[in-house]
Enzyme design. Structure first.
Site, PDB file in Angstrom:
ATOM      1  N   THR A   1      19.067  42.859  50.080  1.00  0.00           N
ATOM      2  CA  THR A   1      19.466  41.435  50.220  1.00  0.00           C
ATOM      3  C   THR A   1      18.576  40.612  49.261  1.00  0.00           C
ATOM      4  O   THR A   1      17.593  40.750  48.974  1.00  0.00           O
ATOM      5  CB  THR A   1      19.183  40.886  51.874  1.00  0.00           C
ATOM      6  OG1 THR A   1      17.769  41.045  51.830  1.00  0.00           O
ATOM      7  CG2 THR A   1      19.734  41.839  52.703  1.00  0.00           C
TER       8      THR A   1
ATOM      9  N   SER B   1      24.026  51.117  19.748  1.00  0.00           N
ATOM     10  CA  SER B   1      23.872  50.043  19.223  1.00  0.00           C
ATOM     11  C   SER B   1      23.833  50.362  17.609  1.00  0.00           C
ATOM     12  O   SER B   1      23.453  51.379  17.299  1.00  0.00           O
ATOM     13  CB  SER B   1      22.469  49.184  19.461  1.00  0.00           C
ATOM     14  OG  SER B   1      22.008  48.430  18.548  1.00  0.00           O
TER      15      SER B   1
ATOM     16  N   LYS C   1      19.724  52.849  22.100  1.00  0.00           N
ATOM     17  CA  LYS C   1      20.608  52.169  23.248  1.00  0.00           C
ATOM     18  C   LYS C   1      21.736  52.979  23.608  1.00  0.00           C
ATOM     19  O   LYS C   1      22.140  53.983  22.929  1.00  0.00           O
ATOM     20  CB  LYS C   1      21.299  50.650  22.376  1.00  0.00           C
ATOM     21  CG  LYS C   1      20.106  49.668  22.515  1.00  0.00           C
ATOM     22  CD  LYS C   1      19.995  49.269  23.683  1.00  0.00           C
ATOM     23  CE  LYS C   1      19.148  47.898  23.662  1.00  0.00           C
ATOM     24  NZ  LYS C   1      19.912  47.018  24.333  1.00  0.00           N
TER      25      LYS C   1
ATOM     26  N   ASN D   1      24.678  51.449  25.887  1.00  0.00           N
ATOM     27  CA  ASN D   1      24.938  50.299  26.530  1.00  0.00           C
ATOM     28  C   ASN D   1      26.380  50.625  27.603  1.00  0.00           C
ATOM     29  O   ASN D   1      27.234  51.281  27.183  1.00  0.00           O
ATOM     30  CB  ASN D   1      25.627  49.297  25.656  1.00  0.00           C
ATOM     31  CG  ASN D   1      24.175  48.758  24.589  1.00  0.00           C
ATOM     32  OD1 ASN D   1      23.127  48.770  25.057  1.00  0.00           O
ATOM     33  ND2 ASN D   1      24.440  48.547  23.469  1.00  0.00           N
TER      34      ASN D   1
ATOM     35  N   GLU E   1      30.650  46.371  31.506  1.00  0.00           N
ATOM     36  CA  GLU E   1      30.616  44.823  31.160  1.00  0.00           C
ATOM     37  C   GLU E   1      31.980  44.180  30.919  1.00  0.00           C
ATOM     38  O   GLU E   1      32.061  43.081  31.335  1.00  0.00           O
ATOM     39  CB  GLU E   1      29.726  44.785  29.940  1.00  0.00           C
ATOM     40  CG  GLU E   1      28.152  45.081  30.343  1.00  0.00           C
ATOM     41  CD  GLU E   1      27.314  45.148  29.110  1.00  0.00           C
ATOM     42  OE1 GLU E   1      27.566  44.674  27.806  1.00  0.00           O
ATOM     43  OE2 GLU E   1      26.054  45.203  29.381  1.00  0.00           O
TER      44      GLU E   1
ATOM     45  N   TYR F   1      65.167  24.785  39.448  1.00  0.00           N
ATOM     46  CA  TYR F   1      64.668  25.495  38.354  1.00  0.00           C
ATOM     47  C   TYR F   1      64.351  24.604  37.219  1.00  0.00           C
ATOM     48  O   TYR F   1      64.888  23.560  37.074  1.00  0.00           O
ATOM     49  CB  TYR F   1      65.944  26.532  37.829  1.00  0.00           C
ATOM     50  CG  TYR F   1      65.109  27.243  36.788  1.00  0.00           C
ATOM     51  CD1 TYR F   1      64.293  28.283  36.647  1.00  0.00           C
ATOM     52  CD2 TYR F   1      65.539  26.806  35.214  1.00  0.00           C
ATOM     53  CE1 TYR F   1      63.873  29.102  35.577  1.00  0.00           C
ATOM     54  CE2 TYR F   1      64.894  27.297  34.040  1.00  0.00           C
ATOM     55  CZ  TYR F   1      64.067  28.412  34.052  1.00  0.00           C
ATOM     56  OH  TYR F   1      63.501  29.044  33.196  1.00  0.00           O
TER      57      TYR F   1
ATOM     58  N   GLN G   1      59.287  29.686  33.205  1.00  0.00           N
ATOM     59  CA  GLN G   1      59.283  30.782  32.271  1.00  0.00           C
ATOM     60  C   GLN G   1      57.572  31.060  32.089  1.00  0.00           C
ATOM     61  O   GLN G   1      57.521  32.226  31.460  1.00  0.00           O
ATOM     62  CB  GLN G   1      59.798  30.321  30.823  1.00  0.00           C
ATOM     63  CG  GLN G   1      59.879  31.373  29.736  1.00  0.00           C
ATOM     64  CD  GLN G   1      60.963  31.135  28.891  1.00  0.00           C
ATOM     65  OE1 GLN G   1      61.921  31.072  28.966  1.00  0.00           O
ATOM     66  NE2 GLN G   1      60.347  30.670  27.699  1.00  0.00           N
TER      67      GLN G   1
ATOM     68  N   LYS H   1      55.606  34.479  33.518  1.00  0.00           N
ATOM     69  CA  LYS H   1      55.575  35.699  32.937  1.00  0.00           C
ATOM     70  C   LYS H   1      54.412  36.413  32.163  1.00  0.00           C
ATOM     71  O   LYS H   1      53.859  37.429  32.621  1.00  0.00           O
ATOM     72  CB  LYS H   1      56.762  35.897  31.945  1.00  0.00           C
ATOM     73  CG  LYS H   1      58.045  35.822  32.768  1.00  0.00           C
ATOM     74  CD  LYS H   1      59.397  36.041  32.295  1.00  0.00           C
ATOM     75  CE  LYS H   1      60.368  35.664  33.137  1.00  0.00           C
ATOM     76  NZ  LYS H   1      60.224  34.132  33.704  1.00  0.00           N
TER      77      LYS H   1
HETATM   78  N1  ARG Z   1      63.812  32.898  30.313  1.00  0.00           N
HETATM   79  C1  ARG Z   1      64.058  32.090  31.600  1.00  0.00           C
HETATM   80  C2  ARG Z   1      62.954  32.100  32.261  1.00  0.00           C
HETATM   81  O1  ARG Z   1      62.056  32.989  32.461  1.00  0.00           O
HETATM   82  C3  ARG Z   1      65.119  32.575  32.023  1.00  0.00           C
HETATM   83  C4  ARG Z   1      66.010  31.806  32.907  1.00  0.00           C
HETATM   84  C5  ARG Z   1      66.452  30.493  31.979  1.00  0.00           C
HETATM   85  N2  ARG Z   1      67.271  29.766  32.702  1.00  0.00           N
HETATM   86  C6  ARG Z   1      67.570  28.531  32.084  1.00  0.00           C
HETATM   87  N3  ARG Z   1      68.296  27.631  32.754  1.00  0.00           N
HETATM   88  N4  ARG Z   1      67.179  28.201  31.010  1.00  0.00           N
HETATM   89  O2  ARG Z   1      62.682  31.413  33.143  1.00  0.00           O
END
Ligand code: ARG
Length: 465
Positions: A155, A277, A283, A285, A290, A317, A322, A325
């Site tokens: 600890t 190294s 060394k 490492n 890390e 939306y 986008q 992703k």
């Molecule tokens: N490439 C867009 C995304 O990943 C796809 C959807 C596009 N839709 C739109 N209304 N522009 O969100």
């Protein structure tokens, strides 16, 4: 240039605006999900007589051959397309002409990308889960091999009470087990199908959302079309589960780095997972450990990046979405590499048993056991703690460990001390005595290992639910 929305435009997108807007360069990895989602949609359109049966078959057939060609590498995903959805749809239309143009009936890229991402996340969770399972198997094997290897438990990074290597490793077993459960929770919650939500407000066509949901192995359709296209909670849940998981890896790496340091010398890393190294010939490492510790930052970064992206978004939306992703892709890629390399590195570690044991003998690590001994001789724990403190002070003055103080000197501090003390405070007995459920004694550990073996024998947790 092929875009899906030329009609109301009188000029092309400026090239740098196009590049800024495009996502094909990174969402091309969604090609499988995109085709599977489209096939399910086309089957549903045909079943509901929204398109003709033969049109449905032509669309599905062409989509299947696109799938095979991409898989075999004969069709490259490239060119001047906005995203993977545009690429696949253009391919389809090139192959079957006007019939291909019917696929997008009652659908939008907004519900399309939502279903693609959910399927992608499901697949990643399954892959990460099996890597975690492999890691757990390695840890369990090491535990079984090291039930008797005594080492200090710490600890404040100070020696506290003796444990075993098996017990210390078992702590990580529990962490990675929870990580799997968190991923499972995220999987279960995300597994409702957004396809059929359209752009945001559903569709006038008589689609069958139950049908597409079941074709794509979702438990049911989502309940609100606006939420369906703007929900990225599941990405956040994935990223938080992955952040916690890599935090666990990072803590484990930190210990490996410390234990591999010259002064600790608790373990030897395999040459295959260390580097030298360029200047210091001596060394070796722990670079892999890390780097895993270092990569934790980028996974947290992805979580915070997406949380920030989402915080001000009005329904439904918005193109900001986008940005989900690359955060998700990078975090999944990073975790998969880190878990894989970590498991290999751990598997190849050689623990220096003698050093571990010797280290457990220093630092008055059995002081609690002296106090516990006095309790068995009738003292209250608080008084026993006080007496033991005096013993420790005396030993410190003399520069000796507790087991080297002569009985007469013990008895000068308290007449409760008897000759049986020495056996009771031997490091082996200290560990053996801690038989409470979840404790380090071999007997207690065996029960836990049995529980965890049974747990590992189960199939993937979501397959059973
Ligand atoms: N490439 C867009 C995304 O990943 C796809 C959807 C596009 N839709 C739109 N209304 N522009 O969100």
């Amino acid at each position: 240039m092929a875009s899906l929305w030329g009609g109301r435009f009188t000029k092309e997108t400026k090239e740098d605006a196009f590049s800024f807007n495009e996502s094909l360069s990174f969402d091309k990895r969604l090609w499988r999900e995109d085709i599977e989602g489209s096939i399910a949609h086309a089957k549903m359109l045909a079943k509901q007589l929204i398109i003709g049966k033969s049109d449905g078959e032509a669309i599905c057939g062409a989509l299947e051959s696109i799938y095979i060609e991409i898989e075999e590498g004969t069709l490259q995903i490239s060119g001047h397309f906005e995203d993977i959805h545009s690429f696949i749809e253009t391919q389809l239309i090139q192959r079957i002409g006007d019939v291909g143009k019917k696929l997008h009936t009652g659908r939008s890229r907004n519900d399309q990308v939502a279903v693609d991402m959910k399927m992608y996340v499901r697949r990643e969770i399954t892959e990460i889960d099996s890597l975690l399972k492999e890691l757990l198997r390695t840890i369990l094997r090491l535990q079984e091999e090291n039930l008797d290897i005594i080492m200090p438990g710490f600890t404040h990074l100070q020696k506290a009470q003796p444990v075993t290597l098996a017990h210390h490793l078992g702590a990580y077993f529990e962490m990675f087990k929870r990580d799997r459960e968190r991923l499972f929770d995220a999987y279960r919650r995300l597994n409702v199908c957004p396809l059929g939500a359209g752009a945001l407000a559903g569709t006038e066509f008589s689609i069958d959302r139950e049908y597409t949901a079941s074709l794509l192995h979702f438990s049911s359709p989502t309940l609100n079309s606006m939420d369906s296209v703007s929900d990225r909670d599941y990405c956040l849940e994935l990223l938080s589960a992955l952040s916690i998981c890599i935090m666990h890896l990072s803590r484990f790496c930190e210990e490996i780095i410390i234990w591999n340091s010259n002064d600790y010398n608790y373990l030897e890393l395999d040459d295959a997972y260390s580097t030298g190294s360029s200047i210091m010939p001596q060394k070796k490492n722990p670079d892999i450990a890390e780097l895993i510790r270092g990569k934790t930052g980028r996974v947290y970064g992805n979580l915070f990046s997406l949380l920030t992206t989402l915080k001000g978004l009005p329904l439904a939306y918005n193109k900001d979405l986008q940005e989900d992703k690359e955060c998700v892709f990078d975090a999944c890629d990073t975790l998969k590499t880190c878990i894989t390399l970590f498991t290999q590195m751990l598997d190849a570690i050689v623990f220096n048993e003698d050093v571990l044991k010797k280290s457990a003998e220093g630092g008055f690590i059995n002081a609690t056991d002296v106090a516990d001994y006095l309790v068995t001789k009738g003292l209250s724990f608080r008084d026993a703690h006080e007496v033991t403190g005096k013993v420790v002070l005396e030993c410190q003055k003399r520069g000796i460990v507790l087991s080297k103080l002569p009985l007469a000197d013990y008895q000068a501090i308290s007449d409760r001390f008897k000759g049986d003390l020495y056996q009771r405070i031997s490091i082996e007995d200290c560990v053996r005595a801690r038989e409470s459920f979840g404790g380090p004694a071999k007997n207690a550990m065996k029960d836990i290992i049995k529980i965890n073996k049974d747990y590992l024998e189960k199939t993937a947790i979501w397959e059973e639910n």
